[in-house]
Design an enzyme around this catalytic site. Structure first.
Site, PDB file in Angstrom:
ATOM      1  N   HIS A  69       0.828  -1.212   0.000  1.00  0.00           N
ATOM      2  CA  HIS A  69       0.000   0.000   0.000  1.00  0.00           C
ATOM      3  C   HIS A  69       0.864   1.265   0.000  1.00  0.00           C
ATOM      4  O   HIS A  69       0.440   2.302  -0.497  1.00  0.00           O
ATOM      5  CB  HIS A  69      -0.956  -0.009   1.197  1.00  0.00           C
ATOM      6  N   ASN A  97      -7.241   1.922   3.251  1.00  0.00           N
ATOM      7  CA  ASN A  97      -6.408   1.765   4.455  1.00  0.00           C
ATOM      8  C   ASN A  97      -7.187   1.819   5.765  1.00  0.00           C
ATOM      9  O   ASN A  97      -6.825   1.160   6.737  1.00  0.00           O
ATOM     10  CB  ASN A  97      -5.335   2.864   4.487  1.00  0.00           C
ATOM     11  N   HIS A 197      -1.994 -13.347  -0.979  1.00  0.00           N
ATOM     12  CA  HIS A 197      -3.233 -13.678  -0.262  1.00  0.00           C
ATOM     13  C   HIS A 197      -3.245 -15.132   0.192  1.00  0.00           C
ATOM     14  O   HIS A 197      -4.272 -15.639   0.639  1.00  0.00           O
ATOM     15  CB  HIS A 197      -4.451 -13.371  -1.132  1.00  0.00           C
TER      16      HIS A 197
END
Length: 324
Positions: A69, A97, A197
């Site tokens: 991010h 976020n 993931h």
């Protein structure tokens, strides 16, 4: 009057200069950047990350996500770590976020330990890159030599973080490919980085629509996820489910098996294997864990090269949450 041959040479020189300039900032990053200035850096960061992950395995995924991010907004510059001030709104409350990105306290602890062995030498942006690598390795994934030498941004951008540069979990395949390409990453890089993931968890609010309303999902898997995610919005929104139900705290290639079996938790996971252009990559990584590990390393290094601040740009923050 310039001859055509002279003009061609001139164009070639200008083109070469542009390539050099574009690549120069990431070329200044190198794996031995702190070898003399902070020889204990890597062992200090690893020890702190190991302690944090031992307390809570999910933290490994959180530290990896912080780096991602960070890099997608303004480049890998530590801007995501800045707290809001009276004169600047940081990125922490941006849509991708807010109530989602975590691990800031762990970064504070790592930074404090690094400052104790070499004050005002190591950037917060570099700490994020090292912590991401260590998190992956401590959870059973590959290890790589991290390129270092980034400096910290003196600004953050709420608007940039909210602009869609970080693809949301509702993304289509085209949106994912386009967002990654905008940061210099290929469709293959996107697929392999999505393999992160294999660890971590997601909030009910991010997968509710998928488990109740989508059809390209294994029915028993959907039913299991519904058990921890009520249909009504506002109820259990922050309940967590592992992104990889099978090996939720082990970094492996199970994520890709899940997609083939229609057990991707997020919409943006399952679109990678849904009759589109990335299906063949999913099959390849599901069959070849070494290829996944190798390509993940390459993609992480490439992501870490996104427009870093180097030289006299930016600063080395003493506290990752605030400017010096």
């Amino acid at each position: 009057m310039v001859s055509s041959s002279s003009s061609s040479v001139l164009v070639m020189i200008v083109s070469l200069l542009l390539i050099v300039l574009i690549g120069s900032s990431s070329a200044q990053l190198r794996t031995d950047y702190y070898r003399k200035a902070c020889p204990k850096l890597l062992s200090t960061v690893r020890s702190a990350v190991k302690s944090a992950v031992a307390k809570e395995k999910r933290m490994g995924a959180s530290l990896l996500r912080l780096h991602f991010h960070d890099c997608f907004v303004q480049g890998c510059d530590g801007s995501i770590l800045l707290d809001d001030t009276s004169s600047m709104t940081g990125e922490k409350t941006a849509g991708p976020n807010n109530n989602s990105v975590r691990g800031f306290n762990v970064v504070d602890e790592i930074k404090s330990k690094v400052e104790s062995v070499c004050p005002s030498i190591v950037s917060c942006a570099d700490i994020l890159a090292i912590a991401a690598r260590d998190s992956v390795h401590l959870l059973g994934g590959p290890k790589w030599d991290v390129k270092l030498g980034r400096r910290d941004s003196r600004t953050a951008s709420l608007s940039a973080a909210n602009s869609g540069v970080i693809p949301p979990p509702t993304s289509t395949l085209n949106n994912l490919i386009n967002r990654f390409q905008a940061r210099g990453l290929s469709a293959k890089d996107m697929v392999v980085l999505s393999g992160a993931h294999t660890i971590g968890q997601a909030r009910c609010t991010l997968f509710r629509n998928r488990v109740y309303n989508e059809t390209n999902i294994d029915t028993s898997f959907a039913r299991t996820r519904q058990g921890n995610c009520p249909r009504m919005s506002g109820s259990g929104d922050n309940n967590l489910s592992p992104l990889d139900l099978k090996t939720p705290t082990h970094f492996d290639n199970t994520y890709y098996h899940n997609l083939i079996n229609k057990k991707g938790l997020l919409h943006s996971d399952q679109v990678l294997y849904n009759g589109g252009s990335t299906d063949s990559l999913i099959k390849s990584y599901s069959n070849n864990p070494k290829a996944f590990a190798d390509d993940f390393v390459s993609a992480m290094i490439k992501m870490g090269d996104i427009t870093p601040l180097t030289g006299s740009n930016g600063e080395i923050r003493k506290n990752c949450r605030m400017l010096n």
